[in-house]
Design a protein around this motif. Structure first.
Motif, PDB file in Angstrom:
ATOM      1  N   SER A   7     -10.872  10.260 -11.941  1.00  0.00           N
ATOM      2  CA  SER A   7     -10.478  10.293 -10.531  1.00  0.00           C
ATOM      3  C   SER A   7     -11.542   9.631  -9.649  1.00  0.00           C
ATOM      4  O   SER A   7     -12.736   9.845  -9.829  1.00  0.00           O
ATOM      5  CB  SER A   7     -10.288  11.742 -10.084  1.00  0.00           C
ATOM      6  OG  SER A   7      -9.975  11.806  -8.705  1.00  0.00           O
TER       7      SER A   7
ATOM      8  N   ALA B  47     -11.338  10.270  -6.439  1.00  0.00           N
ATOM      9  CA  ALA B  47     -11.520  11.397  -5.518  1.00  0.00           C
ATOM     10  C   ALA B  47     -11.366  12.681  -6.312  1.00  0.00           C
ATOM     11  O   ALA B  47     -10.718  12.705  -7.354  1.00  0.00           O
ATOM     12  CB  ALA B  47     -10.491  11.339  -4.390  1.00  0.00           C
TER      13      ALA B  47
ATOM     14  N   TYR C 148      -7.658  13.431  -6.815  1.00  0.00           N
ATOM     15  CA  TYR C 148      -6.811  12.274  -7.130  1.00  0.00           C
ATOM     16  C   TYR C 148      -5.979  11.798  -5.938  1.00  0.00           C
ATOM     17  O   TYR C 148      -5.115  10.938  -6.097  1.00  0.00           O
ATOM     18  CB  TYR C 148      -5.856  12.575  -8.301  1.00  0.00           C
ATOM     19  CG  TYR C 148      -6.539  12.830  -9.617  1.00  0.00           C
ATOM     20  CD1 TYR C 148      -6.747  11.807 -10.529  1.00  0.00           C
ATOM     21  CD2 TYR C 148      -6.967  14.109  -9.965  1.00  0.00           C
ATOM     22  CE1 TYR C 148      -7.370  12.033 -11.748  1.00  0.00           C
ATOM     23  CE2 TYR C 148      -7.592  14.360 -11.175  1.00  0.00           C
ATOM     24  CZ  TYR C 148      -7.803  13.315 -12.062  1.00  0.00           C
ATOM     25  OH  TYR C 148      -8.421  13.543 -13.263  1.00  0.00           O
TER      26      TYR C 148
ATOM     27  N   GLN D  96      -5.263  10.204  -2.015  1.00  0.00           N
ATOM     28  CA  GLN D  96      -5.708   9.315  -0.934  1.00  0.00           C
ATOM     29  C   GLN D  96      -4.846   9.639   0.284  1.00  0.00           C
ATOM     30  O   GLN D  96      -3.657   9.306   0.332  1.00  0.00           O
ATOM     31  CB  GLN D  96      -5.545   7.847  -1.345  1.00  0.00           C
ATOM     32  CG  GLN D  96      -6.071   6.861  -0.315  1.00  0.00           C
ATOM     33  CD  GLN D  96      -5.773   5.428  -0.708  1.00  0.00           C
ATOM     34  OE1 GLN D  96      -4.643   5.079  -1.036  1.00  0.00           O
ATOM     35  NE2 GLN D  96      -6.785   4.569  -0.638  1.00  0.00           N
TER      36      GLN D  96
ATOM     37  N   GLN E 221       0.235  11.250   1.157  1.00  0.00           N
ATOM     38  CA  GLN E 221      -0.827  10.857   0.243  1.00  0.00           C
ATOM     39  C   GLN E 221      -0.338   9.936  -0.878  1.00  0.00           C
ATOM     40  O   GLN E 221       0.781  10.080  -1.361  1.00  0.00           O
ATOM     41  CB  GLN E 221      -1.465  12.087  -0.398  1.00  0.00           C
ATOM     42  CG  GLN E 221      -0.483  12.957  -1.194  1.00  0.00           C
ATOM     43  CD  GLN E 221       0.413  13.793  -0.321  1.00  0.00           C
ATOM     44  OE1 GLN E 221      -0.047  14.529   0.540  1.00  0.00           O
ATOM     45  NE2 GLN E 221       1.724  13.653  -0.518  1.00  0.00           N
ATOM     46  N   ASN E 222      -1.183   8.973  -1.240  1.00  0.00           N
ATOM     47  CA  ASN E 222      -1.069   8.292  -2.521  1.00  0.00           C
ATOM     48  C   ASN E 222      -1.780   9.141  -3.566  1.00  0.00           C
ATOM     49  O   ASN E 222      -2.621   9.987  -3.237  1.00  0.00           O
ATOM     50  CB  ASN E 222      -1.725   6.911  -2.473  1.00  0.00           C
ATOM     51  CG  ASN E 222      -0.989   5.947  -1.555  1.00  0.00           C
ATOM     52  OD1 ASN E 222       0.239   5.941  -1.487  1.00  0.00           O
ATOM     53  ND2 ASN E 222      -1.742   5.114  -0.845  1.00  0.00           N
TER      54      ASN E 222
ATOM     55  N   TYR F  60      -3.979   8.570  -7.223  1.00  0.00           N
ATOM     56  CA  TYR F  60      -4.562   7.493  -8.009  1.00  0.00           C
ATOM     57  C   TYR F  60      -5.684   7.977  -8.908  1.00  0.00           C
ATOM     58  O   TYR F  60      -6.328   8.991  -8.650  1.00  0.00           O
ATOM     59  CB  TYR F  60      -5.039   6.355  -7.111  1.00  0.00           C
ATOM     60  CG  TYR F  60      -6.187   6.658  -6.165  1.00  0.00           C
ATOM     61  CD1 TYR F  60      -7.260   5.771  -6.039  1.00  0.00           C
ATOM     62  CD2 TYR F  60      -6.217   7.810  -5.374  1.00  0.00           C
ATOM     63  CE1 TYR F  60      -8.306   6.022  -5.158  1.00  0.00           C
ATOM     64  CE2 TYR F  60      -7.242   8.071  -4.503  1.00  0.00           C
ATOM     65  CZ  TYR F  60      -8.302   7.175  -4.391  1.00  0.00           C
ATOM     66  OH  TYR F  60      -9.337   7.419  -3.530  1.00  0.00           O
TER      67      TYR F  60
ATOM     68  N   VAL G  53      -1.856   3.983  -9.828  1.00  0.00           N
ATOM     69  CA  VAL G  53      -1.639   4.464  -8.460  1.00  0.00           C
ATOM     70  C   VAL G  53      -0.166   4.746  -8.232  1.00  0.00           C
ATOM     71  O   VAL G  53       0.715   3.991  -8.674  1.00  0.00           O
ATOM     72  CB  VAL G  53      -2.196   3.468  -7.412  1.00  0.00           C
ATOM     73  CG1 VAL G  53      -1.615   2.088  -7.591  1.00  0.00           C
ATOM     74  CG2 VAL G  53      -1.988   3.975  -5.993  1.00  0.00           C
TER      75      VAL G  53
ATOM     76  N   PHE H  79      -3.107   1.557   0.578  1.00  0.00           N
ATOM     77  CA  PHE H  79      -3.993   1.535  -0.581  1.00  0.00           C
ATOM     78  C   PHE H  79      -4.748   0.216  -0.690  1.00  0.00           C
ATOM     79  O   PHE H  79      -5.963   0.204  -0.894  1.00  0.00           O
ATOM     80  CB  PHE H  79      -3.200   1.772  -1.866  1.00  0.00           C
ATOM     81  CG  PHE H  79      -4.055   1.803  -3.102  1.00  0.00           C
ATOM     82  CD1 PHE H  79      -4.661   2.969  -3.507  1.00  0.00           C
ATOM     83  CD2 PHE H  79      -4.259   0.652  -3.853  1.00  0.00           C
ATOM     84  CE1 PHE H  79      -5.473   3.002  -4.634  1.00  0.00           C
ATOM     85  CE2 PHE H  79      -5.067   0.670  -4.981  1.00  0.00           C
ATOM     86  CZ  PHE H  79      -5.676   1.845  -5.374  1.00  0.00           C
TER      87      PHE H  79
ATOM     88  N   ASN I 262      -7.471  -0.011   1.685  1.00  0.00           N
ATOM     89  CA  ASN I 262      -8.504   1.022   1.522  1.00  0.00           C
ATOM     90  C   ASN I 262      -8.764   1.261   0.031  1.00  0.00           C
ATOM     91  O   ASN I 262      -8.894   2.403  -0.417  1.00  0.00           O
ATOM     92  CB  ASN I 262      -8.065   2.325   2.200  1.00  0.00           C
ATOM     93  CG  ASN I 262      -7.846   2.170   3.692  1.00  0.00           C
ATOM     94  OD1 ASN I 262      -8.774   2.304   4.481  1.00  0.00           O
ATOM     95  ND2 ASN I 262      -6.622   1.860   4.089  1.00  0.00           N
TER      96      ASN I 262
ATOM     97  N   PRO J  70     -10.299   1.483  -3.759  1.00  0.00           N
ATOM     98  CA  PRO J  70     -11.562   2.034  -4.272  1.00  0.00           C
ATOM     99  C   PRO J  70     -12.473   0.978  -4.894  1.00  0.00           C
ATOM    100  O   PRO J  70     -13.635   1.256  -5.170  1.00  0.00           O
ATOM    101  CB  PRO J  70     -11.096   3.041  -5.331  1.00  0.00           C
ATOM    102  CG  PRO J  70      -9.773   2.503  -5.790  1.00  0.00           C
ATOM    103  CD  PRO J  70      -9.147   1.893  -4.581  1.00  0.00           C
TER     104      PRO J  70
END
Length: 414
Positions: free
Chosen positions: A64, A66, A69, A71, A216-217, A219, A281, A296, A299, A301
């Motif tokens: 992950s 985050a 997981y 976003q 939220q997404n 990912y 994702v 996404f 923004n 990762p």
């Protein structure tokens, strides 16, 4: 000895493929059930679905970016959380089958007179007081393409100042998502459900325009041998609820979600570690206008320069007639790798190339200069944005072979 090896190899792939399909059926069955409310924005359907997907990623060993997981971001969306009640005289049509409330609609409650108009009389309606009346137009009997196009605008801006608008259509009603709230309620009714002898309508439903809905997404990623990534994505959102009904969206797009989860599960295993890292994702907001994928890619990762390729999987639950790859005629090198693998292995009946199109979540990536494809299957069931896009009738005809094609592509891609 060679024969024994070949038999073991065949048995291994057969068992693996069987497990892939069983896992796919479970994911599709779960996410298209009423528990997830059509994965829309009524009753937190999107949030329940996102947690389900995040839990699957964690369980299958996907890393992950985050801690959860997710976003997070916000959207504007018109929702319909309350029960829909409609009655024409003594007749009560079935929501989702006989009629659909257009998702641009405002809520409405009361009894209204019906005013039947046609291509000719609609021009005279500007002189009428329709503030307490619903107008009815039977576009199923009108061949004038220009008139139909103009009527679509009439539905949304309501220049006739009617209490509501009913359009009679010739095929099963379908839905969509909207960020807008129109001027009045708009109802699509299938031909034959009501007739011009019906003069009154009882209707009751509420809408809620969410101006800052938090969604939220989802990912995660698996590491590769190099610090560059292939992105594999699919949207998990669908059309949510319309009061007492929900839109299952088994093919659109639980099928794509299940394939992306299956690929994540596969490449997260140590023995299947890829050369390039892979970002998996799951987008929200696709049905509202590619909002999740746009957020996404803006923004991301990792930098765009580290994204070698994006593969978008949407509507992959059939395959009788093969697949189409959108952007296949744009990015020829990658497309030809797909076709050469398929020619060698004989996975799919046909692979067609299509040009650039802003019709799914690959598009925001390609607009940033990232080589991006949208793969969808062809043939078989054709339910789209209706209440009948259900898991029970989704055949997954070429699911296994599409899975093999994609895994082979990722292994061979340079």
């Amino acid at each position: 000895m060679l024969k024994i090896f070949l038999v073991i190899n065949v048995l291994f792939w057969t068992t693996l493929a069987s497990q892939d399909v069983e896992y796919a059926k479970k994911v599709i069955g779960d996410l298209s059930s009423s528990e997830y409310h059509g994965r829309g924005y009524e009753y937190n359907g999107d949030k329940f679905a996102a947690k389900y997907i995040a839990d699957e990623l964690k369980k299958n060993g996907v890393l992950s970016f985050a801690s959860d997981y997710l976003q997070l971001f916000s959207i504007k969306i018109n929702t319909f959380p309350s029960e829909v009640k409609i009655k024409f005289g003594d007749k009560t049509p079935e929501n989702g089958k006989d009629f659909i409330i257009d998702k641009i609609s405002r809520g409405c409650n009361g009894k209204f007179e019906l005013v039947w108009l046609d291509k000719i009389t609609i021009s005279k309606a500007m002189e009428m007081d329709l503030s307490k009346k619903f107008i009815v137009i039977d576009t199923s009997k009108i061949d004038d393409k220009k008139f139909k196009e103009n009527f679509q605008a009439v539905k949304y801006i309501n220049p006739l100042k009617a209490a509501g608008i009913i359009e009679i259509i010739s095929k099963k009603p379908s839905s969509y998502q909207s960020q807008l709230q129109g001027a009045c309620p708009v109802i699509q009714v299938i031909n034959g459900v009501i007739t011009s002898e019906m003069k009154a309508l009882n209707i009751s439903f509420k809408n809620k325009l969410e101006k800052n809905y938090k969604t939220q997404n989802v990912y995660g990623y698996v590491k590769g041998e190099v610090d560059s990534f292939i992105v594999i994505g699919s949207h998990y959102d669908h059309l949510g609820r319309m009061g007492n009904i929900f839109f299952p969206g088994a093919n659109d797009n639980c099928s794509g979600v299940s394939m992306t989860l299956n690929l994540a599960k596969h490449f997260a295993q140590k023995e299947n570690a890829p050369h390039y890292g892979i970002i998996f994702v799951f987008f929200t907001g696709e049905e509202v206008g590619l909002l999740g994928s746009d957020f996404f890619v803006n923004n991301a990762p990792v930098s765009h320069e580290k994204m070698k390729l994006m593969i978008n999987l949407d509507l992959v639950g059939t395959g009788d007639d093969g697949i189409t790859i959108v952007n296949g005629s744009v990015f020829r090198k990658e497309f030809e790798l797909f076709t050469s693998i398929n020619k060698e292995k004989g996975y799919l009946k046909e692979i067609k190339a299509r040009g650039k199109a802003a019709n799914s979540d690959h598009y925001p990536f390609s607009e940033k200069g990232i080589s991006s494809f949208f793969i969808y299957t062809r043939g078989g069931v054709s339910e789209y944005h209706t209440v009948d896009d259900i898991a029970g009738t989704l055949p997954l005809t070429e699911y296994e072979d599409l899975f093999r094609l994609i895994t082979d592509f990722i292994i061979k891609y340079e």
